[in-house]
Design a protein around this motif. Sequence first.
Motif, short mmCIF file in Angstrom:
data_model
loop_
_atom_site.label_atom_id
_atom_site.label_comp_id
_atom_site.label_asym_id
_atom_site.label_seq_id
_atom_site.Cartn_x
_atom_site.Cartn_y
_atom_site.Cartn_z
N ARG A 166 0.84 -1.21 0.00
CA ARG A 166 0.00 0.00 0.00
C ARG A 166 0.86 1.25 0.00
N ALA A 167 1.93 1.23 0.81
CA ALA A 167 2.83 2.38 0.88
C ALA A 167 3.52 2.62 -0.47
N LYS A 168 3.90 1.49 -1.10
CA LYS A 168 4.57 1.58 -2.39
C LYS A 168 3.66 2.20 -3.43
N THR A 169 2.40 1.73 -3.41
CA THR A 169 1.43 2.24 -4.39
C THR A 169 1.17 3.74 -4.19
N GLU A 170 0.99 4.12 -2.95
CA GLU A 170 0.73 5.53 -2.66
C GLU A 170 1.95 6.39 -2.99
N PHE A 171 3.15 5.83 -2.74
CA PHE A 171 4.36 6.59 -3.06
C PHE A 171 4.49 6.78 -4.57
N ALA B 283 2.07 6.86 -6.73
CA ALA B 283 1.05 7.83 -7.15
C ALA B 283 1.51 9.25 -6.84
N ALA B 284 2.12 9.42 -5.66
CA ALA B 284 2.60 10.75 -5.29
C ALA B 284 3.72 11.20 -6.21
#
Length: 234
Positions: A20-25, A27-28
């Motif tokens: 989840r952190a990887k995906t959000e990073f 996207a950012a």
Amino acid sequence: MAYDETKLTRLSALKALAQRAKTEFAAASALSALETKTTQGLSQKADKAATLAGYGIGDAYTKDQVDGKLSAVYKPAGSIAFSSLPSPAQEVLGSVYSITDSFTTDVRFLEGANKKHPAGTNVVVVKEGSGYKFDVLAGFVDLSPFAKTGDVNAQLAKKVNVEAGKRLITDAEAAKLAGIAAGATATRVERSAVNGNVKVNGAEVTVYTLPGDVVKGAIAADGEVTQMLTAVFG
């Protein structure tokens, strides 16, 4: 909800959290890149302008050039009385009107005022400088200042052709020449300083000789004659 930070967690839960952190990073990061590109694009845009040149476009027609092109495209506008002609303007540029009555041009015409044209003359609205004018396309052309072919030919029939060594003379000169006998030569007669002579072609010629029996002397005055007569007759 309270939880105990000292408790152990399952590895699957940590993996899910990491993904989840990887995906959000990601996207950012993508959003940051988009923002950077947007900022760069905005920095290259042209400021708001009123002309194409203001946007850096130099190979497009200007408004005046487009108007000129439009004026070259004639659009039939029907028949109309001269008094009903609209004012020449952008809205009627290129419109061709057939004038139903004879008329005299005014300041709205390219050819100027006071030019007469008959009924049936066609006029078109054209652009001139920053304004608009009527231009006469067809109709009457005033040829009154020009000579007719017949009149020109009649005058030419009276002319004398130029010939080398010849010239025109007046009637008075012709009369003098008529009084000269055929074969006569020119003689120049001048006054001579010698009594009784004249100069003919520069040579002295005697025209009078004083007779030898002529009494020479001074001529008596009237008073002397009176005295003589008094002495003789008393």
